[in-house]
Design a protein around this motif. Sequence first.
Motif: not given
Length: 360
Positions: A6, A34-35, A49-50, A54, A57-58, A71, A73, A269, A276
């Motif tokens: 991403r 990297t997640a 999470f995806s 993410i 956070v963005d 990101w 993933e 984060l 989350y």
Amino acid sequence: MKLTRRFALATSVALGLTGALGGAASAQEVIELTAIDGYPERSMWVAEFSGFFIPRVDELLAEQGNYQINWMEAYGGQIVRPRGVLEGINLGLGDIGIVTTIFHNSALPSQGISAVTPFVAADARVVAQAVDEIAREFPQMSAELAAENQVYLATGVVLDTYQVFSTEPISSLSDLEGLRIAGAGYNLRYLEGIPGAAGVRGGLPDFYNMLQTGVVEAAMLWPEAAGTFNIAEVAPYMLQADLGAVNSKTVTVNADVWASLPEEVQGVLQQVAIEYRDHVAGIAMDRAEAARQAYIDGGGTIVEMSAEERQAWADSMPNIAQEWAANLDATGAPGTEMLVAYMDKLRDAGFTPLRDWAAE
């Protein structure tokens, strides 16, 4: 399954504006992260999470306009398998990820606090908040992850409550006698007071094959996961025992990566990890009834365990909570204090335990 990357276009846009406006705008700093998780993308917590963590956070970083994350993933075994996230983040194979803590009772013993206190609370939201509060009030959980070169962000609960799924109908404690039952981590110890019952260690992606091939006759998991992994096809009976919601997912960041992140990014984060935590627990509860209906629609039958049988099961168990606390106490960690505080939090939330694990 390919890696997913991403990357927002804010940097190129900002650079373009810099040229157009004679330097009035400046480019955002791009951070590569990297997640990872070993579970597949269809697993609810990975999907969220995806799809939630993410983007959130963005969103928050974009509001500040100083930093942007590129990101990568990688889920479902692309970098690590389900049991390998802790080691993968430790070694830097991933920068941030979701550690399934039930696989690491030795390295992360304090994470077992809700697993060693069954038959108390079946509400994922309450358990998630209580465990995360314990982690913030006591340094033990963070210290254990620090020893694995990781920084603790938040603990989550992704299941409404453990149930027992079986190939043949079960309605009582005696029906469990002599059965081989799949589980993961501490929940295998729930079987210790049942004559002849044998726990067989396995991971969620393995349960279907274990049931289909006769390695086990039953498995302990939760209805949402049963639907995701088509468990009704091989275990058409669910014993609704309401063993309890359990924290099993913790979001962590590689410690070296964390130290390199700007404070603004660290703060975002940390904030989103808590969001989350509550988001996923809420989904688990929202989907609970629908998941039960989906199990029935898929050919499954649900049998409710009586209050008397549930009490008998709770009473049959060794006090694994006090064993857990004593083991932590022996290392100098405040295991007993953590257990007492946790049980108090659940009582304050309105739950009456079938056993007061801290008081015996």
